[in-house]
Design a protein around this motif. Structure first.
Motif, mmCIF file in Angstrom:
data_model
loop_
_atom_site.group_PDB
_atom_site.id
_atom_site.type_symbol
_atom_site.label_atom_id
_atom_site.label_comp_id
_atom_site.label_asym_id
_atom_site.label_seq_id
_atom_site.Cartn_x
_atom_site.Cartn_y
_atom_site.Cartn_z
ATOM 1 N N ASN A 1 0.850 -1.193 0.000
ATOM 2 C CA ASN A 1 0.000 0.000 0.000
ATOM 3 C C ASN A 1 0.885 1.243 0.000
ATOM 4 O O ASN A 1 0.963 1.982 0.981
ATOM 5 C CB ASN A 1 -0.927 -0.003 1.225
ATOM 6 N N PRO A 2 1.563 1.486 -1.114
ATOM 7 C CA PRO A 2 2.577 2.549 -1.133
ATOM 8 C C PRO A 2 2.006 3.951 -0.937
ATOM 9 O O PRO A 2 2.736 4.864 -0.535
ATOM 10 C CB PRO A 2 3.209 2.401 -2.518
ATOM 11 N N PHE A 3 0.724 4.136 -1.231
ATOM 12 C CA PHE A 3 0.129 5.472 -1.112
ATOM 13 C C PHE A 3 -0.698 5.637 0.164
ATOM 14 O O PHE A 3 -1.401 6.639 0.322
ATOM 15 C CB PHE A 3 -0.750 5.757 -2.337
ATOM 16 N N SER B 1 -3.700 2.678 -4.379
ATOM 17 C CA SER B 1 -2.625 1.708 -4.610
ATOM 18 C C SER B 1 -3.083 0.608 -5.565
ATOM 19 O O SER B 1 -2.328 0.169 -6.450
ATOM 20 C CB SER B 1 -2.168 1.101 -3.279
ATOM 21 N N THR B 2 -4.320 0.151 -5.400
ATOM 22 C CA THR B 2 -4.864 -0.892 -6.281
ATOM 23 C C THR B 2 -4.996 -0.394 -7.703
ATOM 24 O O THR B 2 -4.667 -1.111 -8.663
ATOM 25 C CB THR B 2 -6.233 -1.366 -5.754
ATOM 26 N N LEU B 3 -5.475 0.824 -7.878
ATOM 27 C CA LEU B 3 -5.628 1.390 -9.221
ATOM 28 C C LEU B 3 -4.288 1.513 -9.929
ATOM 29 O O LEU B 3 -4.163 1.185 -11.113
ATOM 30 C CB LEU B 3 -6.316 2.760 -9.141
ATOM 31 N N VAL B 4 -3.268 1.968 -9.200
ATOM 32 C CA VAL B 4 -1.936 2.093 -9.800
ATOM 33 C C VAL B 4 -1.381 0.708 -10.142
ATOM 34 O O VAL B 4 -0.781 0.514 -11.206
ATOM 35 C CB VAL B 4 -0.989 2.851 -8.855
ATOM 36 N N LEU C 1 7.993 0.810 -14.519
ATOM 37 C CA LEU C 1 7.825 2.154 -13.951
ATOM 38 C C LEU C 1 6.972 2.112 -12.685
ATOM 39 O O LEU C 1 7.280 2.777 -11.685
ATOM 40 C CB LEU C 1 7.192 3.079 -14.991
ATOM 41 N N VAL C 2 5.896 1.316 -12.726
ATOM 42 C CA VAL C 2 5.026 1.190 -11.556
ATOM 43 C C VAL C 2 5.780 0.538 -10.402
ATOM 44 O O VAL C 2 5.702 0.985 -9.246
ATOM 45 C CB VAL C 2 3.754 0.382 -11.908
ATOM 46 N N ALA C 3 6.527 -0.527 -10.704
ATOM 47 C CA ALA C 3 7.260 -1.237 -9.649
ATOM 48 C C ALA C 3 8.314 -0.343 -9.007
ATOM 49 O O ALA C 3 8.478 -0.343 -7.776
ATOM 50 C CB ALA C 3 7.911 -2.492 -10.234
ATOM 51 N N ILE C 4 9.017 0.434 -9.831
ATOM 52 C CA ILE C 4 10.130 1.246 -9.317
ATOM 53 C C ILE C 4 9.631 2.505 -8.617
ATOM 54 O O ILE C 4 10.011 2.799 -7.474
ATOM 55 C CB ILE C 4 11.091 1.618 -10.467
ATOM 56 N N TYR C 5 8.752 3.251 -9.291
ATOM 57 C CA TYR C 5 8.403 4.577 -8.796
ATOM 58 C C TYR C 5 7.185 4.580 -7.865
ATOM 59 O O TYR C 5 7.064 5.481 -7.027
ATOM 60 C CB TYR C 5 8.166 5.532 -9.969
ATOM 61 N N SER D 1 14.131 -4.642 -10.367
ATOM 62 C CA SER D 1 13.036 -4.626 -11.337
ATOM 63 C C SER D 1 13.518 -5.106 -12.704
ATOM 64 O O SER D 1 12.864 -5.930 -13.356
ATOM 65 C CB SER D 1 12.471 -3.203 -11.447
ATOM 66 N N ILE D 2 14.673 -4.611 -13.117
ATOM 67 C CA ILE D 2 15.207 -5.001 -14.430
ATOM 68 C C ILE D 2 15.609 -6.469 -14.436
ATOM 69 O O ILE D 2 15.353 -7.204 -15.399
ATOM 70 C CB ILE D 2 16.403 -4.097 -14.789
ATOM 71 N N ARG D 3 16.212 -6.930 -13.349
ATOM 72 C CA ARG D 3 16.602 -8.339 -13.273
ATOM 73 C C ARG D 3 15.375 -9.259 -13.251
ATOM 74 O O ARG D 3 15.385 -10.340 -13.851
ATOM 75 C CB ARG D 3 17.477 -8.586 -12.041
#
Length: 557
Positions: free
Chosen positions: A7-9, A15-18, A50-54, A63-65
């Motif tokens: 729940n990053p926000f 958070s679910t929508l993102v 982008l979603v995972a990182i930011y 994320s890249i790996r």
């Protein structure tokens, strides 16, 4: 170590929508038919990073790996299966064996509705049980298109039919995966699934014929549909509850095929349905080559056996390849395990998704001999020699197959990269927790969670590994039987199989209908939603009206 954030926000809805952005964009791009599937997959993969990182604070290097691991996993084993089954199919076409097989099936019945039952449902269920992971759609789609079905009919109906058997696919791999993450006995879990899916094994044969021929067309062949449904659903229940969960699909599909073929020796519909396109508007028929007039010349036994030989070889090899006995012999010798640096065991799954902080593994297991696709390649090579192909001719044909499947392989790899990244970043768990917050309606929405898991990952096994423990924890918190809800994850998941992007790409590849993945998705989407909701409603009945769960504890061990 990095702990997943769900729940990053600090706002569950936001958070679910993102978290849903990459999946929603992927499905929208594919459904519009304006963006090629491989491009849509790459765009969605970029968005997922982008979603995972930011948004979810995953370190960029992880994320890249994770994406790279998913790309490789997409080709091995999924893309490897698709490539080699298409190679096998092309060899049978070039040798003329496939045309004989078409005539042999037409000899059983030339009614298109009954061909769908025999091939898409029963024959597909056998391949689901023997190997799974996209094989049944690849095989049945290719067979149906070869019989003259329109590309949309061949693709869409293969996807709809490949639902009820999925929970026991690849010799019970989804059940084993579920048992691993929940700690429950696989026999008990398999038995519970066997008290859910047989109901839908009765429904799906009627449903797939209705989707093809409409209500009136379905009623005209209801006796054959009923025989097919009963002869699959009853063995599915009996084997899963009183024998074991590993051979459910193999046994039920063989019984179903035999029952239908025997029944058609004494019964045929009054009106033979010869149209090869869907009852609804089906423009895809215009893209298919004109159907050849059906050759009614009787076939000799030698001709029939020559046409069946490549597929018999394939079935025998896949049955061997799918056994733990075979894997136990070859995997210790022919395996390269590669723990991804700075990723493997460097991510913690945390409460409420896990009971305690649990490291996430990130190992690429290159079991190159026991891959199902390797068995298919061996079967294709043996069959090629049996059919009279020289090594040079087979190499040329394989090169043509790679060229044919190139974009599909890119798409499948990108899809698996998205699934792997969402799992390791915790994005999928955020979506799962939204379902878990539904309280008394959880049996319904928990079932849809399994559907979401398969739609995201393309695999009932992956969905069970992803959400199995969450189902267990949530059901215990809500006072529901955790065995019921763990099994519901698998049973609900099977209805998501027809809309996962990976399966749709496999279907478009098998039917040579590249670039039309959006048309396939639009056709199957509502079938998937409605059937998943029906499974959810049935699980609600099990949870609150007539609990089957206590009856399951006596399942064999």
């Amino acid at each position: 170590m990095w702990n997943q954030v769900y729940n990053p926000f600090n706002n569950a809805t936001l958070s679910t929508l993102v978290a849903a952005i990459p999946v929603v964009i992927l499905l929208v791009l594919i459904a519009t038919n304006k963006v090629k599937a491989h491009i849509a997959a790459v765009i969605a993969l970029v968005l997922a990073n982008l979603v995972a990182i930011y948004a979810f604070t995953m370190p960029a290097n992880m994320s890249i790996r994770a994406s790279a691991l998913g790309i490789v996993t997409g080709f091995f084993p999924i893309g490897w299966i698709v490539l080699n089954v298409i190679f096998m199919y092309r060899l049978t076409v070039d040798s003329g064996r496939f045309e004989i097989l078409q005539r042999a099936i037409g000899g059983v019945t030339n009614d298109r509705r009954l061909q769908i039952l025999l091939i898409a449902f029963s024959f597909g269920a056998f391949f689901e049980g023997a190997s799974g992971f996209g094989t049944p759609v690849a095989v049945t789609g290719a067979v149906l298109i070869g019989l003259g079905f329109s590309p949309l009919a061949a693709s869409g109906l293969s996807l709809i039919a490949n639902t009820a058997p999925v929970a026991y696919g690849a010799l019970g791999t989804p059940i084993q995966g579920l048992a691993t993450v929940t700690g429950f006995d696989p026999f008990i879990l398999g038995a519970m699934v066997g008290r859910q899916l047989p109901v839908f094994s009765m429904i799906v044969p009627f449903w797939v014929v209705w989707a093809f021929a409409g209500w009136k067309g379905m009623k005209e062949v209801w006796p054959a549909i009923l025989i097919t449904a009963l002869s699959f659903a009853i063995p599915q229940f009996v084997i899963s509850n009183y024998i074991n969960p590993w051979i459910v699909d193999i046994g039920a599909s063989l019984i179903s095929m035999a029952a239908l073929i025997l029944f058609l020796k004494v019964w045929q519909p009054k009106t033979i349905w010869t149209s090869a396109k869907l009852r609804q508007r089906d423009d895809s028929a215009a893209t298919a080559p004109p159907a050849k007039p059906f050759d009614t010349t009787p076939l000799t036994s030698a001709q029939v056996w020559s046409a069946l030989t490549p597929w018999i070889i394939l079935c025998v090899i896949l049955l061997i390849w799918g056994t733990n006995w075979f894997k136990g012999i070859v995997n210790p010798i022919f395996t390269w395990n590669y723990p991804v640096p700075e990723l493997h065991n460097m991510i913690n799954k945390v409460p409420p998704v896990a009971a305690k902080p649990t490291p996430e593994g990130a190992v690429f297991a290159f079991t190159y001999v026991s891959f199902t696709g390797t068995g298919m390649l061996l079967a294709a090579i043996i069959s090629g020699f049996v059919m009279g192909f020289s090594p040079i001719k087979m190499i040329k044909e394989y090169g043509s197959t790679i060229k044919l499947c190139a974009y599909s392989l890119i798409t499948i790899s990108a899809m698996l990269a998205i699934g792997t990244l969402t799992r390791l970043s915790g994005v999928d768990a955020t979506l799962g927790l939204a379902f878990a917050a539904t309280g008394v309606l959880y049996p319904f929405f928990g079932t849809l969670l399994g559907w979401l898991g398969v739609a995201l990952t393309g695999s009932d096994t992956a969905s069970n590994v992803l959400f199995g423990n969450l189902q267990k924890i949530t059901s215990e918190q809500l006072g529901l039987n955790p065995i019921l809800m763990s099994a519901a994850n698998s049973s609900g998941g099977v209805m998501g199989k027809m809309i996962d992007a990976q399966s749709i790409v496999v279907a478009s590849t098998a039917t040579n209908w590249f670039g039309h993945e959006g048309s396939i998705l639009r056709f199957v989407f509502w079938h998937s939603i409605v059937l998943a909701c029906m499974v959810g409603g049935f699980v609600m009945l099990q949870a609150y009206v007539y609990p089957f769960t206590e009856m399951v504890i006596a399942a064999p061990k």
